[in-house]
Design an enzyme around this catalytic site. Structure first.
Site, mmCIF file in Angstrom:
data_model
loop_
_atom_site.group_PDB
_atom_site.id
_atom_site.type_symbol
_atom_site.label_atom_id
_atom_site.label_comp_id
_atom_site.label_asym_id
_atom_site.label_seq_id
_atom_site.Cartn_x
_atom_site.Cartn_y
_atom_site.Cartn_z
ATOM 1 C CB CYS A 223 -0.939 -0.018 1.184
ATOM 2 S SG CYS A 223 -1.846 -1.565 1.228
ATOM 3 C CG HIS B 272 -1.735 4.255 5.345
ATOM 4 N ND1 HIS B 272 -1.632 4.128 3.986
ATOM 5 C CD2 HIS B 272 -1.907 2.995 5.830
ATOM 6 C CE1 HIS B 272 -1.732 2.837 3.661
ATOM 7 N NE2 HIS B 272 -1.903 2.142 4.752
ATOM 8 C CG PHE C 264 -0.746 -5.242 5.146
ATOM 9 C CD1 PHE C 264 -1.052 -4.516 6.278
ATOM 10 C CD2 PHE C 264 -1.675 -6.161 4.682
ATOM 11 C CE1 PHE C 264 -2.257 -4.691 6.950
ATOM 12 C CE2 PHE C 264 -2.886 -6.339 5.337
ATOM 13 C CZ PHE C 264 -3.171 -5.616 6.466
ATOM 14 C CE LYS D 268 -5.484 4.062 2.145
ATOM 15 N NZ LYS D 268 -4.482 5.079 2.528
ATOM 16 C CG HIS E 234 -6.427 0.751 1.348
ATOM 17 N ND1 HIS E 234 -5.470 1.155 0.426
ATOM 18 C CD2 HIS E 234 -5.735 0.327 2.428
ATOM 19 C CE1 HIS E 234 -4.273 0.962 0.942
ATOM 20 N NE2 HIS E 234 -4.397 0.472 2.153
ATOM 21 C CD GLU F 294 -1.701 7.676 9.200
ATOM 22 O OE1 GLU F 294 -2.675 6.900 9.079
ATOM 23 O OE2 GLU F 294 -1.283 8.392 8.267
#
Lengths: 86, 407
Positions: free
Chosen positions: B167, B299, B395, B331, B336, B310
């Site tokens: 990502c 993110h 990830f 998002k 996503h 985050e």
């Protein structure tokens, strides 16, 4: 499947992911004391789904807390529910 | 010592759940409209989570002829459409400028490349009982297909490669393109990312990781349940500031810096320290202080863990300045888009700087004590943005953060 078979299968699935001997697990062992990492937990959930051909709801905190004995009871209920709806 | 080369953005392109171009994307972001809806590409009886942020009303035959359709995976199609929009927007005809074309890089991020081709090929072999595979299968599915096709279509002959870091793929792509121009290894770049992996197999795989929400994506919000898979592509045209000024190009903003790090920890559990190091490095390389940053495009996947981590990382780097910076996750609207996520979010961040409007976090129900920054709930905010960060925490623990600055 007997309760004992179900219990043994679940203990084996958990033991594999927490790298412990199945014999060291009891119905009173809590998930918390096993300190299961998140990726190990999703593998346990998958192992249970795959073994018993059931669906453990995505967001339900279904199998996430309590003792292994309680986990066995919840899986038993999901298996019973599946047979009832079949 | 001469001043370092300044790198600016002069073209934007995007296709996503919010529309087929940048104008449609921005309209939705500004109005807080979400593109999350029931999935159309996957039979609902084969999956449990039946929502996604798909590119809607998409007809490949409208954009490509029959021969091209045979050659382009869905992810390559998205990449080509976004690249075309960005190059047209920049107003550069590379075919008429061979020197520039030879110095223009193409870097495209993608998590998996031609997933749709892989999926259909396996299905036809193992399920439909076919015994032959189409000859363009490999050129369609390879993870560098979009890069190659963009270079072919627009005649771009400089350094070209693909980047894969889950990502964070597109932020790594944008950051590397920025460095190439800054260090003289390229003069311009067409850069971004693309992803199109919504299928039964991928949906079940994501479900199995237990990170998907069944209702919608509500990052940083109370009651958030996880992420919603999206798809699409985002593309930027980058140039040297001097070149862009000389040709009188419209300059959206400057890329000011880039930070990257690895957690070296868990494959799915994000790490505060790793995220913080990437954010700090983005600030350091851009010579910006936390006080200079007005907006962070987070993110913000909508999972309990990501959003909490985050927020902690931002607080760790920003200190007291964390309380004044706006931190939203778009998002919540475009979903996503995985390897394309940070490219779409770069477009969102750059438009925010240009339009002086901060896009909101949509679907926000109320503050979560673990996410207590200004998450711009539900309603966009008019505000001049001097500088902004776009975070990607992938990830596998691969992090990339790009810093943008108004010119």
């Amino acid at each position: 499947m007997t309760d004992e078979e179900l219990r043994r299968k679940i203990f084996d699935i958990v033991a594999l992911q927490v790298r412990r001997d199945t014999a060291s697990l009891t119905a009173e062992t809590t998930l918390e004391e096993l300190r299961i990492a998140s990726l190990d937990m999703v593998q346990i959930l998958f192992g249970i789904e795959d073994t018993f051909d059931i669906y453990v709801p995505q967001e339900g905190q279904h199998l996430r807390g309590g003792t292994l004995g309680e986990v066995c009871e919840r899986v038993k209920a999901l298996v019973a529910a599946k047979h009832a709806s079949a | 010592m001469s001043d370092p080369v300044r790198v600016v953005v002069t073209g934007l392109g995007c296709i996503s759940a919010l529309g087929h171009n940048v104008g449609e994307l921005w309209w939705a972001l500004e109005s807080g409209t979400s593109g999350i809806a029931p999935i159309s590409r996957v039979p609902h009886d084969q999956v449990h989570i039946t929502i996604a942020a798909e590119v809607k009303h998409y007809d490949e035959a409208r954009h490509f002829d029959a021969r091209e359709v045979l050659a382009y995976d869905r992810y390559t199609q998205f990449a080509l459409l976004a690249a075309n929009e960005a190059i047209t927007d920049a107003g550069i005809d590379f075919w008429r400028n061979e020197t520039l074309a030879c110095e223009t890089a193409v870097i495209v991020g993608s998590g998996v490349g031609g997933w749709d081709t892989i999926d259909r090929t396996f299905y036809s072999l193992h399920k439909s009982g076919k015994s032959r595979v189409a000859p363009l299968t490999i050129p369609r599915l390879m993870a560098s297909a979009a890069t190659s096709q963009i270079s072919v279509k627009f005649g771009l002959k400089g350094p070209a490669f693909s980047v894969s870091s889950a990502c964070a793929s597109s932020n790594h792509a944008i950051g590397e393109a920025y460095w190439m121009i800054r260090t003289g290894r390229a003069r311009a770049a067409v850069v971004g990312g693309s992803e199109a992996e919504i299928s039964v197999a991928s949906q079940l795989a994501w479900e199995s990781l237990r990170v998907l929400a069944s209702d919608t994506c509500r990052p940083f919000s109370l009651g958030r349940k996880g992420m919603v898979i999206g798809e699409g592509a985002g593309m930027l045209v980058l140039e040297r500031f001097d070149d862009a000024s000389k040709r009188g190009a419209r300059i959206y903003c400057e890329i000011a810096g880039y930070g990257l790090s690895a957690d070296a920890g868990d494959m799915v559990r994000p790490d505060v320290g790793g995220a913080a190091r990437a954010i700090r490095q983005a600030l350091e390389t851009s010579r910006l202080s936390p006080e200079d940053i007005d907006y962070v495009n987070a993110h913000g996947t909508g999972t309990t863990l990501n959003d909490m981590t985050e927020v902690q990382a931002i607080k760790m780097v920003f200190g007291p300045a964390a309380w004044r910076v706006m931190v939203s996750s778009t998002k919540s609207m475009h979903g996503h888009a995985l390897g394309a996520a940070s490219a779409i979010e770069a477009v969102a961040t750059i438009k925010a700087i240009e339009q002086r409007v901060v896009p909101p976090t949509a679907n926000y129900l109320g503050p979560d004590p673990d996410c207590d920054l200004d998450h711009v709930p539900n309603v966009a905010r008019q505000m001049r943005i001097g500088a902004a960060l776009s975070n990607s925490l992938a990830f596998g623990g691969l992090n990339a953060v790009v810093a943008f600055k108004a010119v």
